[in-house]
Design a protein around this motif. Structure first.
Motif, PDB file in Angstrom:
ATOM      1  N   GLY A 162      65.562  16.828  43.197  1.00 55.75           N
ATOM      2  CA  GLY A 162      66.231  17.193  42.176  1.00 55.75           C
ATOM      3  C   GLY A 162      65.576  16.574  40.923  1.00 55.75           C
ATOM      4  O   GLY A 162      65.523  17.270  39.840  1.00 55.75           O
ATOM      5  N   THR A 163      65.172  15.561  40.987  1.00 56.17           N
ATOM      6  CA  THR A 163      64.360  14.766  39.850  1.00 56.17           C
ATOM      7  C   THR A 163      63.026  15.446  39.444  1.00 56.17           C
ATOM      8  O   THR A 163      62.769  15.929  38.322  1.00 56.17           O
ATOM      9  CB  THR A 163      63.951  13.282  40.089  1.00 56.17           C
ATOM     10  N   LEU A 164      62.379  16.084  40.742  1.00 62.23           N
ATOM     11  CA  LEU A 164      61.267  16.862  40.706  1.00 62.23           C
ATOM     12  C   LEU A 164      61.464  18.222  39.778  1.00 62.23           C
ATOM     13  O   LEU A 164      60.677  18.751  38.772  1.00 62.23           O
ATOM     14  CB  LEU A 164      60.628  16.942  41.887  1.00 62.23           C
ATOM     15  N   ALA A 165      62.579  18.908  40.263  1.00 65.64           N
ATOM     16  CA  ALA A 165      62.937  20.049  39.600  1.00 65.64           C
ATOM     17  C   ALA A 165      63.242  19.800  38.185  1.00 65.64           C
ATOM     18  O   ALA A 165      62.928  20.442  37.351  1.00 65.64           O
ATOM     19  CB  ALA A 165      64.233  20.484  40.192  1.00 65.64           C
ATOM     20  N   ALA A 166      63.794  18.668  37.716  1.00 66.32           N
ATOM     21  CA  ALA A 166      64.299  18.544  36.318  1.00 66.32           C
ATOM     22  C   ALA A 166      62.874  18.085  35.263  1.00 66.32           C
ATOM     23  O   ALA A 166      62.807  18.656  34.496  1.00 66.32           O
ATOM     24  CB  ALA A 166      65.029  17.069  36.258  1.00 66.32           C
ATOM     25  N   GLU A 167      62.124  17.519  36.267  1.00 62.24           N
ATOM     26  CA  GLU A 167      60.551  17.270  35.518  1.00 62.24           C
ATOM     27  C   GLU A 167      60.211  18.519  35.344  1.00 62.24           C
ATOM     28  O   GLU A 167      59.289  18.760  34.181  1.00 62.24           O
ATOM     29  CB  GLU A 167      59.836  16.463  36.274  1.00 62.24           C
ATOM     30  N   ALA A 168      60.083  19.570  36.129  1.00 61.73           N
ATOM     31  CA  ALA A 168      59.429  21.052  35.985  1.00 61.73           C
ATOM     32  C   ALA A 168      60.345  21.677  34.935  1.00 61.73           C
ATOM     33  O   ALA A 168      59.805  22.815  34.882  1.00 61.73           O
ATOM     34  CB  ALA A 168      59.311  21.468  37.363  1.00 61.73           C
ATOM     35  N   GLY A 169      61.557  21.001  34.711  1.00 62.01           N
ATOM     36  CA  GLY A 169      62.218  22.047  33.553  1.00 62.01           C
ATOM     37  C   GLY A 169      63.374  23.216  34.322  1.00 62.01           C
ATOM     38  O   GLY A 169      63.803  23.849  33.876  1.00 62.01           O
ATOM     39  N   ASP A 170      63.415  22.990  35.651  1.00 61.94           N
ATOM     40  CA  ASP A 170      64.272  23.962  36.533  1.00 61.94           C
ATOM     41  C   ASP A 170      65.665  23.134  36.556  1.00 61.94           C
ATOM     42  O   ASP A 170      65.957  22.431  37.531  1.00 61.94           O
ATOM     43  CB  ASP A 170      63.610  24.001  37.906  1.00 61.94           C
ATOM     44  N   VAL A 171      66.605  23.517  35.428  1.00 65.52           N
ATOM     45  CA  VAL A 171      67.749  22.751  35.456  1.00 65.52           C
ATOM     46  C   VAL A 171      68.617  22.990  36.475  1.00 65.52           C
ATOM     47  O   VAL A 171      69.255  22.201  37.093  1.00 65.52           O
ATOM     48  CB  VAL A 171      68.325  22.780  33.920  1.00 65.52           C
ATOM     49  N   ALA A 172      68.672  24.121  36.606  1.00 62.42           N
ATOM     50  CA  ALA A 172      69.697  24.659  37.914  1.00 62.42           C
ATOM     51  C   ALA A 172      69.433  24.288  39.346  1.00 62.42           C
ATOM     52  O   ALA A 172      70.156  23.826  39.681  1.00 62.42           O
ATOM     53  CB  ALA A 172      69.662  26.257  38.023  1.00 62.42           C
TER      54      ALA A 172
END
Length: 186
Positions: free
Chosen positions: A73-83
């Motif tokens: 989840g944190t990795l996705a957030a850092e990549a800008g993938d909020v969903a």
């Protein structure tokens, strides 16, 4: 050796953490926590693909391993993938409602979405359960400072400063913030 690896990781020294974690993983290949730790090392080295693969390995070993969901989840957030970030962090919290890393990351996402009150409530909930959680304190201070409440921002940092052996007042709050939070919290 794992204690030294954990210290190296906390000090943001992936080179010092890698070898002990790899040695431990060779001895305990079925430990999802070691796969996550190696993912964290890869993430610190900006190898996001390897980090995601390591976190995936942890989930292959234990699909209910909440720290791996939180890390993805944190990795996705850092990549800008909020969903994707919300989905993974939500799953991590459903598996372990007291997982501070997931709650802090979700609070940051909520703040970036504009709901400062909900973000602050989430961070305060973390601190009620884990008063010495530094990332929650750093995030709370930064949130309050960005919301135009710099006086309220000092208190969480003063606690971290006294607990973590920083010289009180020797650094501005911005220099005490957790480097891993700053790039995607702003």
């Amino acid at each position: 050796r794992l204690g030294l690896a954990n210290v190296a990781l906390a000090r943001r020294d992936p080179a010092g953490a890698r070898a002990p974690y790899e040695a431990a993983r060779a001895l305990f290949p079925d430990a999802p926590s070691l796969a996550v730790a190696l993912g964290d090392v890869a993430r610190m080295e900006d190898d996001r693909a390897l980090a995601a693969a390591r976190y995936g390995e942890a989930l292959a070993l234990d699909p209910a391993f909440a720290p791996a969901h939180a890390a993805l989840g944190t990795l996705a957030a850092e990549a800008g993938d909020v969903a994707a970030a919300r989905e993974r962090l939500g799953r991590a919290l459903a598996l372990d409602p007291h997982l501070a890393a997931a709650e802090v990351s979700l609070a940051i996402l909520v703040a970036r979405g504009g709901d400062v009150d909900e973000a602050e409530a989430r961070l305060l909930r973390v601190l009620r359960g884990a008063p010495d959680e530094p990332e929650a304190r750093y995030a709370l201070a930064l949130l309050r400072a960005r919301a135009g409440r710099p006086a309220d921002a000092r208190e969480p940092l003063d606690v971290v400063a006294s607990e973590r052996h920083f010289e009180s007042g020797a650094r501005e709050p911005e220099t005490l913030t957790c480097a891993s939070l700053l790039p995607w919290m702003m």
